[in-house]
Scaffold this motif. Structure first.
Motif, PDB file in Angstrom:
ATOM      1  N   LEU A  40      34.381  35.398  39.065  1.00  0.00           N
ATOM      2  CA  LEU A  40      35.475  36.021  38.337  1.00  0.00           C
ATOM      3  C   LEU A  40      36.228  34.970  37.527  1.00  0.00           C
ATOM      4  O   LEU A  40      36.070  33.773  37.765  1.00  0.00           O
ATOM      5  N   ILE A  41      37.056  35.422  36.620  1.00  0.00           N
ATOM      6  CA  ILE A  41      37.923  34.536  35.849  1.00  0.00           C
ATOM      7  C   ILE A  41      39.323  34.639  36.464  1.00  0.00           C
ATOM      8  O   ILE A  41      39.892  35.739  36.524  1.00  0.00           O
ATOM      9  N   ALA A  42      39.858  33.515  36.931  1.00  0.00           N
ATOM     10  CA  ALA A  42      41.134  33.537  37.657  1.00  0.00           C
ATOM     11  C   ALA A  42      42.251  34.145  36.822  1.00  0.00           C
ATOM     12  O   ALA A  42      43.077  34.918  37.324  1.00  0.00           O
ATOM     13  N   GLN A  43      42.310  33.807  35.559  1.00  0.00           N
ATOM     14  CA  GLN A  43      43.377  34.324  34.709  1.00  0.00           C
ATOM     15  C   GLN A  43      43.285  35.852  34.565  1.00  0.00           C
ATOM     16  O   GLN A  43      44.313  36.540  34.470  1.00  0.00           O
ATOM     17  N   GLU A  44      42.060  36.419  34.541  1.00  0.00           N
ATOM     18  CA  GLU A  44      41.877  37.869  34.453  1.00  0.00           C
ATOM     19  C   GLU A  44      42.242  38.541  35.767  1.00  0.00           C
ATOM     20  O   GLU A  44      42.866  39.615  35.775  1.00  0.00           O
ATOM     21  N   VAL A  45      41.852  37.917  36.874  1.00  0.00           N
ATOM     22  CA  VAL A  45      42.163  38.469  38.195  1.00  0.00           C
ATOM     23  C   VAL A  45      43.674  38.480  38.421  1.00  0.00           C
ATOM     24  O   VAL A  45      44.228  39.420  39.009  1.00  0.00           O
ATOM     25  N   GLU A  46      44.343  37.434  37.925  1.00  0.00           N
ATOM     26  CA  GLU A  46      45.780  37.311  38.134  1.00  0.00           C
ATOM     27  C   GLU A  46      46.553  38.489  37.529  1.00  0.00           C
ATOM     28  O   GLU A  46      47.598  38.889  38.045  1.00  0.00           O
ATOM     29  N   LYS A  47      46.044  39.077  36.467  1.00  0.00           N
ATOM     30  CA  LYS A  47      46.705  40.203  35.818  1.00  0.00           C
ATOM     31  C   LYS A  47      46.572  41.490  36.639  1.00  0.00           C
ATOM     32  O   LYS A  47      47.387  42.409  36.520  1.00  0.00           O
ATOM     33  N   VAL A  48      45.545  41.549  37.503  1.00  0.00           N
ATOM     34  CA  VAL A  48      45.289  42.755  38.286  1.00  0.00           C
ATOM     35  C   VAL A  48      45.805  42.602  39.720  1.00  0.00           C
ATOM     36  O   VAL A  48      46.551  43.453  40.216  1.00  0.00           O
TER      37      VAL A  48
ATOM     38  N   PRO B   6      47.505  39.525  41.456  1.00  0.00           N
ATOM     39  CA  PRO B   6      47.980  38.131  41.447  1.00  0.00           C
ATOM     40  C   PRO B   6      48.062  37.499  42.836  1.00  0.00           C
ATOM     41  O   PRO B   6      48.132  36.270  42.952  1.00  0.00           O
ATOM     42  N   GLN B   7      48.036  38.339  43.888  1.00  0.00           N
ATOM     43  CA  GLN B   7      48.156  37.793  45.247  1.00  0.00           C
ATOM     44  C   GLN B   7      46.970  36.909  45.649  1.00  0.00           C
ATOM     45  O   GLN B   7      47.086  36.115  46.580  1.00  0.00           O
ATOM     46  N   VAL B   8      45.834  37.042  44.986  1.00  0.00           N
ATOM     47  CA  VAL B   8      44.645  36.262  45.377  1.00  0.00           C
ATOM     48  C   VAL B   8      44.421  35.065  44.460  1.00  0.00           C
ATOM     49  O   VAL B   8      43.404  34.373  44.589  1.00  0.00           O
ATOM     50  N   VAL B   9      45.341  34.813  43.553  1.00  0.00           N
ATOM     51  CA  VAL B   9      45.192  33.697  42.622  1.00  0.00           C
ATOM     52  C   VAL B   9      46.186  32.601  42.995  1.00  0.00           C
ATOM     53  O   VAL B   9      47.375  32.879  43.211  1.00  0.00           O
TER      54      VAL B   9
ATOM     55  N   TYR C  82      38.478  34.573  47.044  1.00  0.00           N
ATOM     56  CA  TYR C  82      37.470  35.638  46.978  1.00  0.00           C
ATOM     57  C   TYR C  82      37.431  36.470  48.255  1.00  0.00           C
ATOM     58  O   TYR C  82      37.194  37.692  48.212  1.00  0.00           O
ATOM     59  N   GLY C  83      37.647  35.825  49.395  1.00  0.00           N
ATOM     60  CA  GLY C  83      37.585  36.565  50.652  1.00  0.00           C
ATOM     61  C   GLY C  83      38.630  37.655  50.748  1.00  0.00           C
ATOM     62  O   GLY C  83      38.392  38.711  51.369  1.00  0.00           O
ATOM     63  N   ASN C  84      39.801  37.426  50.147  1.00  0.00           N
ATOM     64  CA  ASN C  84      40.870  38.425  50.230  1.00  0.00           C
ATOM     65  C   ASN C  84      40.586  39.655  49.370  1.00  0.00           C
ATOM     66  O   ASN C  84      41.188  40.725  49.566  1.00  0.00           O
ATOM     67  N   ILE C  85      39.689  39.542  48.400  1.00  0.00           N
ATOM     68  CA  ILE C  85      39.351  40.682  47.540  1.00  0.00           C
ATOM     69  C   ILE C  85      38.579  41.738  48.326  1.00  0.00           C
ATOM     70  O   ILE C  85      38.508  42.917  47.927  1.00  0.00           O
ATOM     71  N   VAL C  86      38.018  41.331  49.475  1.00  0.00           N
ATOM     72  CA  VAL C  86      37.280  42.283  50.307  1.00  0.00           C
ATOM     73  C   VAL C  86      38.158  43.470  50.679  1.00  0.00           C
ATOM     74  O   VAL C  86      37.700  44.630  50.729  1.00  0.00           O
ATOM     75  N   ALA C  87      39.438  43.204  50.940  1.00  0.00           N
ATOM     76  CA  ALA C  87      40.352  44.290  51.303  1.00  0.00           C
ATOM     77  C   ALA C  87      40.444  45.319  50.190  1.00  0.00           C
ATOM     78  O   ALA C  87      40.455  46.552  50.432  1.00  0.00           O
TER      79      ALA C  87
END
Length: 374
Positions: A318-326, A328-331, A350-355
Motif C-alpha cells: 500500500l501507499i502510506a499517504q493514501e492509507v492515511e486518508k482512509v 490514519p490510525q495505522v499510519v 499492515y497487521g492492524n488492517i486485518v481488523a
C-alpha cells in the motif's frame, strides 16, 4: 739510639704510655685502656686523640659518645671525606644523606625512611610482604606523589582513592575498577588505533561503562550466537536511544521495548522462527467499539505493485499517504536520523488492517445473505 718518650704536652703521650704497658705485660691480647682528659674534636687538629696518618684496627671500635647527628658536621663520628664500608652497616637511628650515595650491595631498612629523594641507577627491591589495604599501609608508603617515567607493572590488585591521570599511552593486561573510569580525552576515533581509548585486545567489564561520546568497535568478527562477535555482553543491554543494526539480528530470548512510543527500526528484513505478536489484551483497552463502513473503507484503499528505489526489488503493498486518508490510525511517521527532516518516513501497520478486512468481509456477507433471501 735510645727511644725517647714524647713530651707531656704531646697528644701522642697517651699512645706511648699504652704501648709501654702492653710491652711490660707481655700479653698483647689483654685489653688496655687509653685515658686522657676527654676533649671533643670539633675540628682538625683538635680533641684528645689525633692521628695524622692512617689507623688500622683489628678488632671492634666502640664510641661511647651519645651525641646526636643533626648535620654532616655533628654526631659521635664525623668524617670530612667519604666513608667506605666493606661490610654491613646497621643504623638504629635516622639516616640523613645530603649528597650522592652509591650502594654496590643491598640496602636493608627495617623501620621507616623519609627523604627528599632516593635516586638509584639499579633496581630497588623491597622484600617486605606487608599487604596494602589503603594509602597508609603496605610495604611501600609514599605520602606525596609518585612520578614514574617508564612502565608500571602491578602483580596484584591496584586501588586508587583519587584520580589516575595518564598523559601518554598505557598497555596492561587488565584494568579493574569498582567505581567509574572516566576518559576526559575527547580525541575522535577514526580507526582502531586512534581515539581517547584504544584497546588492542579484548575488554571485560563487571560494572557499567558510561561514554559521553561514541564507542567505535572496528573488530569485524561476525556473530552467529550470543557468545560470538565483536561485542559480547554476558548480561542485559539497556539502550536509551535508537538501535540501528546494519546486518542480520538474531535474538535468542525476548526483545522488549518498554518505552511508550518506543520503536525498533531494522534496515533489512525481520525473520522469526516463531510468532510475531502484539499486545491485544482487553485489559489494555477501553472505549471498545466495532468498526463501521469497513467495506467502503476497503474499497477506497489501493493495492499496488512497485519497485523499491533503494533495493530495486519488486514488491506489492500500500501507499502510506493514501492509507492515511482512509484509516490514519495505522499510519506512523518516524525520523531515522535525529535532526534530519529528510529521513522522516511514513510506515503502515499492515497487521492492524486485518481488523478492517474482517468487518468488511462480514458486511459483504450480510449483503450477499440479504440478496439471497430476496
Amino acid at each position: 739510639m735510645p727511644h725517647q718518650h714524647p713530651p707531656d704536652h704531646s697528644p701522642w703521650r697517651v699512645v706511648w704510655e699504652s704501648a709501654q704497658r702492653l710491652s711490660s705485660s707481655g700479653n698483647h691480647r689483654e685489653p688496655h685502656s687509653v685515658s686522657r682528659t676527654p676533649t671533643d674534636a670539633a675540628s682538625t687538629p683538635a680533641g684528645a686523640f689525633q692521628v695524622s696518618g692512617g689507623i688500622y684496627v683489628g678488632k671492634s671500635i666502640y664510641v661511647n659518645s651519645t651525641t646526636a647527628s643533626t648535620t654532616t658536621s655533628t654526631g659521635s663520628i664525623v668524617a670530612k671525606g667519604g666513608l667506605g664500608l666493606a661490610g654491613a652497616a646497621n643504623i638504629g637511628g635516622a639516616l640523613a644523606v645530603t649528597g650522592a650515595t652509591t650502594l654496590s650491595s643491598t640496602l636493608g631498612v627495617t623501620g621507616t625512611t623519609t627523604a627528599a629523594a632516593i635516586n638509584a641507577s639499579g633496581a630497588v627491591n623491597i622484600s617486605n610482604s606487608t599487604a596494602s589495604s589503603s594509602s597508609s599501609t603496605g610495604a611501600l608508603i609514599v605520602s606525596g606523589g609518585a612520578g614514574i617515567g617508564g612502565a608500571l607493572n602491578v602483580g596484584g590488585n591496584g586501588s586508587i582513592g583519587g584520580t589516575l591521570g595518564i598523559t601518554g599511552t598505557t598497555t596492561a593486561a587488565a584494568i579493574n575498577a569498582s567505581g567509574v573510569v572516566a576518559f576526559t580525552n575527547t580525541t575522535d576515533a577514526t580507526s582502531s588505533i586512534t581515539g581517547s581509548h584504544t584497546l588492542a585486545g579484548g575488554t571485560t567489564t563487571a560494572a557499567a561503562i558510561n561514554a559521553s561520546g561514541a564507542v567505535n568497535i572496528s573488530n569485524s568478527t561476525a556473530s552467529s550466537s550470543s557468545s560470538t562477535g565483536a561485542l559480547i555482553v554476558s548480561g542485559g543491554a539497556g539502550i536509551g536511544g535508537a538501535l540501528n543494526v546494519g546486518g542480520n539480528g538474531s535474538i535468542g530470548g525476548t526483545l522488549g521495548i518498554t518505552g511508550v512510543g518506543g520503536s525498533l527500526y531494522v534496515g533489512g528484513s525481520i525473520t522469526s522462527s516463531g510468532d510475531v505478536t502484539a499486545f491485544s489484551d482487553i485489559r489494555l483497552k477501553k472505549q471498545v467499539s466495532t468498526l463501521t463502513d469497513a467495506l467502503d473503507k476497503v474499497k477506497r484503499l489501493r493495492g499496488v505493485r512497485f519497485l523499491r528505489k533503494d533495493t530495486r526489488e519488486e514488491c506489492i503493498g500500500l501507499i502510506a499517504q493514501e492509507v492515511e486518508k482512509v484509516i490514519p490510525q495505522v499510519v506512523h511517521e518516524r525520523t531515522l536520523a535525529v535532526g534530519d527532516p529528510e529521513t522522516k518516513y511514513k510506515s503502515v501497520a499492515y497487521g492492524n488492517i486485518v481488523a478492517l478486512l474482517i468487518e468488511a468481509v462480514k458486511e459483504l456477507a450480510q449483503m450477499m445473505e440479504s440478496n439471497f433471501s430476496q
